[in-house]
Motif scaffolding. Structure first.
Motif, short mmCIF file in Angstrom:
data_model
loop_
_atom_site.label_atom_id
_atom_site.label_comp_id
_atom_site.label_asym_id
_atom_site.label_seq_id
_atom_site.Cartn_x
_atom_site.Cartn_y
_atom_site.Cartn_z
N ILE A 1 10.38 22.77 -1.92
CA ILE A 1 10.90 22.40 -0.60
C ILE A 1 11.51 21.00 -0.63
CG2 ILE A 1 10.22 21.89 1.77
CD1 ILE A 1 8.17 24.19 1.50
N LEU B 1 15.41 20.20 0.17
CA LEU B 1 15.82 19.27 1.23
C LEU B 1 16.61 18.09 0.67
CD1 LEU B 1 12.62 19.27 3.46
CD2 LEU B 1 14.82 20.32 3.93
N VAL C 1 20.12 19.38 0.26
CA VAL C 1 20.78 19.49 1.57
C VAL C 1 21.23 18.12 2.05
CG1 VAL C 1 20.42 20.06 3.99
CG2 VAL C 1 19.65 21.63 2.24
N SER C 2 20.38 17.11 1.91
CA SER C 2 20.75 15.77 2.36
C SER C 2 21.87 15.18 1.51
CB SER C 2 19.53 14.85 2.35
OG SER C 2 19.04 14.69 1.04
#
Length: 74
Positions: A55, A59, A62-63
């Motif tokens: 996870i 993330l 994605v950032s």
């Protein structure tokens, strides 16, 4: 009519170019992240089933993708 075809071609070329730039930058981020960690990220996620690390890495990507998109659009 030829004017619109030229605009669409330019947009298509720039989209493909920036897609490759974004993917290349994501690959560089992955290699840097992999080099900085003292353990194998792939082994932790695949073999040890470390869901928290999966996870976190997801993330992070994605950032980084949001940052790259913002830089390309500016």
């Amino acid at each position: 009519m030829e004017y619109f075809a030229a605009i669409q071609l330019a947009e298509l070329i720039s989209t493909v170019f920036y897609t490759f730039v974004g993917v290349a930058l994501m690959w560089v981020v992955w290699k840097v992240l992999d080099a900085l960690t003292p353990f194998s990220i792939v082994k932790e996620i695949e073999e040890d089933q470390n869901m928290a690390l999966a996870i976190l890495i997801g993330l992070l990507f994605v950032s980084i993708a949001i940052i790259i998109a913002a830089v390309i659009l500016s």
